[in-house]
Scaffold this motif. Structure first.
Motif: not given
Length: 438
Positions: A104-106, A113-115, A322-323
């Motif tokens: 993705s475009n961070g 992002t937490r999955v 983003p990273h």
């Protein structure tokens, strides 16, 4: 889970009563940790023996009782199915989400992002079935254990409770063997909850009091245990050093996932807790975020104890969003695929008893940048690129150097890697021989 199996064929072996108490509780977790991997591997090894050579023990509502080995094996298979350990990485929703985040475009992300693995109804139902099978279980009295049997406790679960081990006093013919993964709550209590720092000395004292022998995964742990045992009046305590086995999935050849070819990312693996030293990495990534094309960092592991400072940075730092990708509940096949494309595994820990992710990465052919600590040097030798855990600038430079695939430093690390096939049977054979001599 890709199975670690044994080919031992000794004719006359003692009955091994394997403690499955912790295994039963693992249905409550979304993915295995390092201790789980060792526990499940040894459980399969001992519970798959002939009927006269195997037994199981579990804590019930009325205390420790002998259990049915076949039911224990069924539970192992059920829990591994819940973890999707025997599937393909593409079937793992956490792995798919991590890949999507990497591509993705961070810069457009509003939050980190937490999955995590979704607790869907099917998962919860199978989870409950695994637990329900054992909830009313009463088993058989420990007095029925065969004479001269070995009692094997691999996880130290409940070993701090004197009532749990009292049956061993009534059965002096039974030889208890314990697996000690580390003594870190004693050596560095500041990295653990206060209760854990209180309970671990009790565990180790009981190990030294009752143990006919102890298995450890490294010489580093063996040295510390010998000193502790001597202080407890057991300087002669037999200790077997058996290097922890790596699942065959890591030593199998694997190419980077096509979608991730050319993607600049690093992996750090382990529960989010103080001794893993994640704050150093996150501060490194805050600096990297200023670069034109910064790499991404995948944190593989669940949130643990005393981790408020790390979580605050993950959730509130605009520079990191983003990273950095936080992945809880990733399957073993998913981790293997991510390691195949990673620039390196990062392990900045302050202290470890072994370092299974390091051994797994090296078996997978992935470069490792790790703290310059005794356990990692024992596991990795010259194959690892070592950085002091307190050297933030050193970690920053290492990540920058490895971010270019063909950089001299990364190429040198790849040249030092030894990708020989890992043979788990060496691990099992050492323990079998140790037990036979007790």
């Amino acid at each position: 889970m890709p199975q670690l199996t044994s080919t031992s064929t000794d004719a006359a072996r003692s009955t091994v009563i394997y403690d499955v108490t912790r295994i039963v509780t693992r249905a409550l977790n979304a993915a295995p940790n390092g201790i789980d991997r060792v526990d499940f591997a040894l459980a399969r090894h001992f519970l798959a023996r002939s009927a006269a050579e195997r037994g199981a023990l579990i804590c019930t509502a009325i205390g420790p009782r002998l259990a049915d080995p076949d039911s224990a094996l069924e539970t192992i298979e059920g829990v591994e199915s819940l973890w999707r350990e025997d599937g393909d990485a593409g079937e793992d929703e956490v792995y798919r989400a991590v890949v999507a985040a990497l591509l993705s475009n961070g810069s457009a992300r509003a939050s980190m992002t937490r999955v995590r693995r979704s607790p869907n109804l099917s998962f919860l139902e199978r989870n409950w079935q695994a637990m329900r099978r054992w909830a009313p279980y009463l088993g058989r009295p420990t007095g029925e254990a065969p004479r001269g049997a070995i009692y094997f406790n691999v996880t130290q679960f409940l070993v701090d409770r004197s009532w749990y081990l009292r049956w061993l006093t009534a059965r002096p013919d039974v030889k208890p063997v314990f697996f000690v993964h580390d003594l870190l709550p004693i050596e560095a209590p500041e990295f653990f909850r206060a209760r854990e720092a209180m309970l671990h000395p009790r565990r180790m004292s009981n190990v030294c009091r009752y143990g006919a022998g102890v298995v450890v995964g490294s010489q580093a742990v063996a040295g510390r245990l010998r000193q502790f045992a001597a202080e407890c009046g057991r300087p002669e305590l037999p200790i077997c050093v058996a290097r922890l086995p790596v699942s065959p999935v890591f030593s199998s050849r694997a190419e980077p996932p096509p979608a991730l070819v050319g993607v600049n990312y690093f992996v750090v693996c382990g529960t989010i807790e103080p001794r893993k030293n994640l704050l150093t990495l996150l501060n490194v990534w805050r600096v990297l975020a200023r670069d034109t094309a910064p790499p991404k960092l995948i944190i593989v592991g669940k949130r643990g104890w005393l981790s408020a400072a790390v979580i605050e940075m993950l959730e509130r730092s605009a520079a990191l969003r983003p990273h950095v990708i936080e992945a809880g509940g990733l399957s073993t096949p998913g981790l293997r695929c991510l390691l195949a494309g990673a620039r390196a595994l990062l392990m900045p820990s302050f202290a470890e008893g072994f370092g299974l992710p390091v051994a797994e990465a090296l078996a997978a052919g992935t470069p490792v940048i790790a703290s310059d600590i005794e356990a990692f040097r024992e596991v990795g030798g010259d194959a690892i690129d070592y950085v002091d855990p307190l050297d933030g600038l050193g970690w920053l430079q290492a990540v920058r150097d490895y971010s270019t695939p063909q950089s001299p430093r990364r190429r040198a690390a790849l040249a030092r890697l030894s990708r020989g096939e890992s043979d788990p049977n060496v691990f099992f054979a050492k323990i079998d021989d140790f037990i036979a001599q007790l």
